[in-house]
Design a protein around this motif. Structure first.
Motif, PDB file in Angstrom:
ATOM      1  N   UNK A   1       0.817  -1.222   0.000  1.00  0.00           N
ATOM      2  CA  UNK A   1       0.000   0.000   0.000  1.00  0.00           C
ATOM      3  C   UNK A   1       0.850   1.271   0.000  1.00  0.00           C
ATOM      4  N   UNK A   2       2.162   1.140   0.275  1.00  0.00           N
ATOM      5  CA  UNK A   2       2.995   2.346   0.334  1.00  0.00           C
ATOM      6  C   UNK A   2       4.117   2.322  -0.702  1.00  0.00           C
ATOM      7  N   UNK A   3       4.157   1.303  -1.561  1.00  0.00           N
ATOM      8  CA  UNK A   3       5.271   1.197  -2.516  1.00  0.00           C
ATOM      9  C   UNK A   3       4.759   0.636  -3.831  1.00  0.00           C
ATOM     10  N   UNK A   4       5.028   1.359  -4.931  1.00  0.00           N
ATOM     11  CA  UNK A   4       4.490   0.956  -6.233  1.00  0.00           C
ATOM     12  C   UNK A   4       5.512   0.325  -7.163  1.00  0.00           C
ATOM     13  N   UNK A   5       6.768   0.288  -6.748  1.00  0.00           N
ATOM     14  CA  UNK A   5       7.800  -0.274  -7.624  1.00  0.00           C
ATOM     15  C   UNK A   5       7.802  -1.797  -7.592  1.00  0.00           C
ATOM     16  N   UNK A   6       8.907  -2.376  -8.059  1.00  0.00           N
ATOM     17  CA  UNK A   6       8.992  -3.837  -8.087  1.00  0.00           C
ATOM     18  C   UNK A   6       9.085  -4.383  -6.664  1.00  0.00           C
ATOM     19  N   UNK A   7       8.153  -5.252  -6.353  1.00  0.00           N
ATOM     20  CA  UNK A   7       8.086  -5.775  -4.990  1.00  0.00           C
ATOM     21  C   UNK A   7       7.762  -7.261  -5.049  1.00  0.00           C
TER      22      UNK A   7
END
Lengths: 295, 372
Positions: free
Chosen positions: B330-336
């Motif tokens: 919910x707080x990070x939009x990059x590659x995860x």
């Protein structure tokens, strides 16, 4: 009805035996009390946030834990230097079924609490379902009397005797039809240290299907027919408080919709059960044996 | 300051004795059991201020603790796994009643199949109960968290029940050099509630029921309370550091090392990930306060990272991920990516972590891989 402990304006049904019982118990205890209430009619009719019926400290947590909550309340109260009567109060469902483990644990540990079971013989708050307190052949919404099955098929759980077997120093049965007897028992319980239990008969006009003016009538009739014996067990010694006239049990069944399907054979079976139970009760009282020592 | 070589559970018992709860409810369940055993020894030797109630179930343990707290005294219990699951119903009541109870959770897997070893499924499954949740990396941090937890929970700006989570066996049953303070130097004042007490001299109704609108508002207030207390948690953490000389990041998350790529995790195996980070050059971001969820701090810490890998010992069944991954997403939009490890106590050595971490470049965004 307003009093020192309960105010008017609660939403219990007309003729509710349970609210009568709760008021009588609290009036007999007085204001130095902390009430631990199980979920049920006595919770939902008294405390709609932000209102309350109670003029004494009162707490509700869940359905099945009034006795455990009371265990924590009483130990905290004593640590803080209090000496309140800590009352764990709930219905037959909350104490004899779902809260039975909590009740057993609290009695066994020996906390200085008073447990009152306001027994209206079914889950009334959810709509008249069978509990272990429901008497044999009573029709409920989950044991409906039908063409093949005549209501509940088991006898009522004998919770007072189960409390005696835990070694509780004071156990009594009572009925809202006999308020002075109930008040005397509450006061005696209050004077004894350790766990006490009063199994209180509280008729329910809605659940049993009788006119709301007849609550006290049925609360007396159950005792007079011998169906609800009034006795005390103090330190294991049984004392019968009132010898019934043994009026025919039909007098008690008459006018209650939950029993309208009863046949003469079923009534005869219940009548015999009453006689057998009383024979045992009287034998135990006469023998003067300590019931707590029975294997 | 006296450092001792002590078992994690015994260090927790030591600090609980100092925190002096008036009522302690106890029911045995592995791996939390050494805590009540040690507290019982204190009681037997006249060294415990509070009263222990040896209940007949965890359901009654939490119920008795709720009763004691509602009466107006500090209360404590410890549990694990099935015991915490059995408490589930009362956990929601405790938070709704705003009772600042603190419990230690010795994290353990949930049945079935029955398994006594460590993972986080027990406390993770209670993440939406309205309780605060802290996860310690080692027994020293768990001891320090216990002290901070009571101070946070009982703060008038908070008044919320709190779980201090420690990995079962890895922390509860291992010995470490631990500094348990000899006294708390007044850091945690006596609990004197103004909002919830049962006193015949001042009658109060607690645990009422509510119709739709007041129910809705009270539940909204509970969430608003959770979301408003980040400054209190940081403040207590910083004050603790001044008095006791130990600190853990900003109190909410701890950032270890540097790197363009990050690993997010919690609990005791963070130490293994830190060892690996030293070798491979990624950054470890350890969540210390999981509820409330420190989204702003995490967002800031993860900003601009090339990749984020979440390692966790739990599953949010049916979502394809663990619960921590879903929250961090919910707080990070990059590659995860997500690694599910250590369920049922499966060992997670540095070598296994290294094998997994080296797969990150080949993994697609949002991909989950399992340790075995």
């Amino acid at each position: 009805m307003s009093s020192e402990v309960i105010s008017s304006g609660h939403s219990a049904c007309a003729g509710c035996g349970e609210i009568m019982g709760e008021r009588m118990v609290l009036e007999a205890i007085g204001k130095d009390v902390i009430v631990c209430q199980a979920t049920g009619c006595m919770e939902v009719t008294t405390t709609p946030y932000p209102k309350t019926t109670f003029k004494v400290p009162w707490v509700h947590v869940t359905f099945e834990n009034a006795a455990s909550v009371a265990s924590g309340v009483v130990e905290a109260d004593r640590k803080l230097g209090g000496d309140a009567t800590v009352l764990a109060i709930g219905g037959d469902g909350g104490m004899m079924d779902i809260g039975f483990r909590a009740l057993s644990g609290a009695l066994e540990r020996g906390h200085d609490i008073l447990v009152v079971i306001t027994d209206n013989e079914a889950y009334m708050n959810t709509g008249i379902q069978r509990s272990s307190g429901t008497p044999k052949y009573a029709s409920t919404t989950t044991t409906p009397a039908g063409k093949v099955i005549p209501g509940k098929l088991q006898w009522k759980k004998n919770i007072a005797r189960i409390a005696v077997a835990h070694g509780a120093p004071y156990v009594a049965t009572a009925s809202v039809g006999f308020p002075q007897d109930l008040a005397a028992k509450v006061k005696k319980a209050k004077s004894i240290r350790g766990p006490k239990l009063i199994h209180l008969f509280t008729p329910c006009p809605v659940g049993w299907g009788f006119d709301s003016s007849k609550t006290v009538y049925y609360a007396k009739k159950a005792v007079e027919t011998g169906l609800w014996p009034l006795y005390e067990v103090e330190h294991g010694k049984l004392k019968i408080d009132q010898k019934p006239s043994f009026a025919p049990v039909e007098e008690y069944f008459k006018g209650q919709k939950r029993y309208k399907h009863l046949t003469p054979e079923l009534i005869a079976e219940i009548e015999k059960h009453v006689k057998d139970r009383w024979a045992e009760l009287e034998k135990q009282e006469a023998a003067g044996i300590n019931l707590q020592l029975l294997p | 300051m006296v450092k001792k070589i002590e078992e994690g559970s015994h260090a927790v018992a030591d600090v609980v004795r100092l925190l002096n709860p008036g009522v302690l409810a106890m029911y045995p369940i592995t791996p939390s059991t050494h805590i009540p055993e040690r507290l019982s020894e204190f009681e037997a030797n006249g060294e415990l201020g509070g009263k222990i109630i040896r209940v007949e179930s965890e359901f009654s343990a939490i119920s008795a603790v709720v009763g004691a707290s509602a009466r107006g005294i500090r209360a404590y219990t410890a549990t694990s796994s099935q015991g915490l699951a059995l408490m589930h119903e009362v956990l929601f009541a405790a938070s709704g009643m705003r009772l600042p109870i603190v419990i230690t959770v010795a994290n353990r897997a949930l049945s079935a199949p029955l398994n006594i070893f460590n993972d986080w499924q027990d406390s993770i499954s209670e993440r939406d109960s309205g309780w605060l949740q802290f996860y310690g990396e080692d027994s020293q941090e768990v001891v320090d968290l216990m002290i901070q937890a009571y101070k946070i929970a009982e703060d008038k700006r908070v008044l919320l029940p709190t779980m201090v989570c420690m990995d079962g066996f890895f922390l509860t049953h291992t010995y470490d050099v631990i500094d348990v303070p000899e006294d708390l130097k007044g850091f945690v004042p006596d609990y004197k509630p103004e909002h919830a007490f049962l006193d015949p001299k001042k009658p109060m109704t607690q645990g009422a029921w509510a119709m739709q609108e007041p129910y809705f508002k009270l539940r909204k207030e509970l969430e608003e309370a959770q979301r408003s207390i980040f400054p209190v948690i940081k403040e207590v953490h910083d004050d603790f550091a001044k008095v006791f000389g130990r600190s853990y990041g900003d109190g909410l998350i701890e950032v270890y090392g540097e790197g363009d790529n990050a690993v997010v995790t919690m609990g005791s195996f963070s130490t293994n990930l830190k060892v690996l980070a030293d070798k491979l050059g990624f950054q470890v971001i350890r969540i210390r306060c999981y509820r409330p969820f420190p989204d702003k701090e995490l967002a800031a810490a993860l900003k601009g990272k090339e990749s984020v890998a979440v390692f966790e010992k739990d599953v949010s069944y049916g979502t394809g991920h663990g619960a921590v991954y879903n929250d961090v997403r919910t707080v990070y939009n990059g590659k995860m990516v997500n690694f599910i490890v250590g369920l049922g106590g499966l060992d997670v050595p540095v070598s296994a972590l290294e094998k997994m971490y080296k797969q990150v470049p080949e993994m697609k965004d949002a991909e989950t891989r399992w340790q075995i």
